[in-house]
Design a protein around this motif. Structure first.
Motif, short mmCIF file in Angstrom:
data_model
loop_
_atom_site.label_atom_id
_atom_site.label_comp_id
_atom_site.label_asym_id
_atom_site.label_seq_id
_atom_site.Cartn_x
_atom_site.Cartn_y
_atom_site.Cartn_z
N SER A 44 0.83 -1.20 0.00
CA SER A 44 0.00 0.00 0.00
C SER A 44 0.87 1.26 0.00
N SER A 154 -9.30 4.73 -6.42
CA SER A 154 -9.44 3.29 -6.64
C SER A 154 -8.39 2.51 -5.86
N VAL A 155 -7.16 2.99 -5.86
CA VAL A 155 -6.08 2.31 -5.13
C VAL A 155 -6.36 2.30 -3.64
N ASN A 156 -6.73 3.45 -3.10
CA ASN A 156 -7.02 3.53 -1.67
C ASN A 156 -8.18 2.64 -1.27
N TYR A 157 -9.22 2.61 -2.11
CA TYR A 157 -10.40 1.80 -1.80
C TYR A 157 -10.07 0.31 -1.82
N ASN A 158 -9.36 -0.12 -2.86
CA ASN A 158 -9.02 -1.54 -2.98
C ASN A 158 -8.05 -1.99 -1.90
N LEU A 159 -7.07 -1.17 -1.58
CA LEU A 159 -6.12 -1.53 -0.53
C LEU A 159 -6.80 -1.60 0.83
N GLN A 160 -7.76 -0.71 1.05
CA GLN A 160 -8.50 -0.74 2.31
C GLN A 160 -9.31 -2.02 2.43
N ARG A 161 -9.93 -2.44 1.35
CA ARG A 161 -10.70 -3.69 1.36
C ARG A 161 -9.80 -4.89 1.60
N ILE A 162 -8.63 -4.89 0.97
CA ILE A 162 -7.69 -6.00 1.16
C ILE A 162 -7.24 -6.08 2.60
#
Length: 292
Positions: A44, A154-162
């Motif tokens: 991240s 998009s990067v922040n959202y996906n990394l948060q979900r992961i």
């Protein structure tokens, strides 16, 4: 008598091996989750710090002024890296790309210089970029500040979900690990419940009875943790051999924390499970030992 003791010793040895292997397998899974969580955090940070904020410079900015601006930017707490691209460099690149020099037709260099700024990971989010962008635009020599807003969101959202999925998996696996190791330890204690009761009958204190069981449990937990760390180290080495660039996010700190977590968890959970199991049989009366 000798054959009976030998048979009993073999049974206890087999139980110890089973407990060690079972605990090692669980610790390997737990270590993989810890490793994944830490690596995801590094990934991240790596992705965020490689997102580029572009500062377009005015046509009248000289190279010395740009170098001074670069030095001033490095003093800001949110700046990680600055790359100055002069208008002469842009002209050279465009000439090579188009096969002709635009300045020969226009009579002057039509391009302007720019600065590619990479922020520190903690500031690479939408809220921070709004005021950072305003701060950078405050310089009169900066005409515009652009950044990939959609990509960053998009990067922040996906990394948060992961991260949420990995943390939930870590919590779930911790409970599963405790249950599996606890049951394995309890089975080992079950086979020695009459020995525990005999020591209690001859007047041994609960602390004295518990001590060898706890010591053996910690020894098995330590051995299982070492085995798990060795397996994880082998897996990491294989991953590095296959893809050397993985070391960008796979740091020595990640490996040290993962190994330490596996060792600590192996010692504590076997110790705690053994303590619970011994206490359970210590509280039982003689008649209850035959009913379980």
């Amino acid at each position: 008598m000798t054959k009976k003791k030998k048979k009993t010793g073999n049974r206890y040895g087999l139980q110890a091996i089973t407990l060690c292997i079972s605990t090692a397998m669980v610790l390997i899974l737990l270590g993989m989750v810890v490793f994944s969580v830490l690596t995801a955090q590094n990934l991240s940070s790596y992705v965020k710090e490689n997102l580029t904020v572009t500062m377009m410079l005015s046509d009248d900015m000289t190279n010395p002024e740009a170098k001074q601006l670069t030095a001033d930017l490095y003093k800001l707490p949110y700046i990680n890296k600055v790359n100055f691209i002069s208008k002469e460099q842009v002209l050279k690149e465009q000439t090579a790309a188009m096969g002709t020099d635009p300045s020969e037709f226009i009579g002057t260099n039509p391009f302007v210089g720019s600065m590619e700024v990479q922020l520190k990971a903690d500031y690479a989010n939408s809220d921070s970029l709004k005021w950072i962008s305003k701060s950078l635009k405050a310089n009169k020599k900066v005409t515009d500040v652009t950044y990939p807003q959609d990509l960053m969101d998009s990067v922040n959202y996906n990394l948060q979900r992961i991260n949420i999925v990995l943390l939930a998996l870590a919590v779930l696996l911790t409970f599963v690990s405790f249950s599996l190791i606890s049951n394995t330890v309890r089975l080992g204690m079950y086979a020695r419940r009459f020995s525990i009761h005999t020591m209690k009958l001859v007047g041994a204190s609960w602390g004295f009875i518990r001590r060898p069981f706890l010591r053996n449990a910690m020894g098995l937990g330590f051995l299982a943790a070492v085995i798990a760390d060795c397996v994880l180290t082998g897996g990491i080495y294989a991953l590095y051999t296959y893809e050397p660039d993985v070391m960008v996010v796979l740091t020595w700190q990640v490996m040290a924390i993962t190994g330490g977590a596996v060792l600590l968890f192996g010692l504590l959970i076997t110790l705690f499970c053994a303590w619970l199991s011994v206490n359970k049989f210590l509280r039982m009366k003689a008649g209850d030992l035959y009913k379980i």
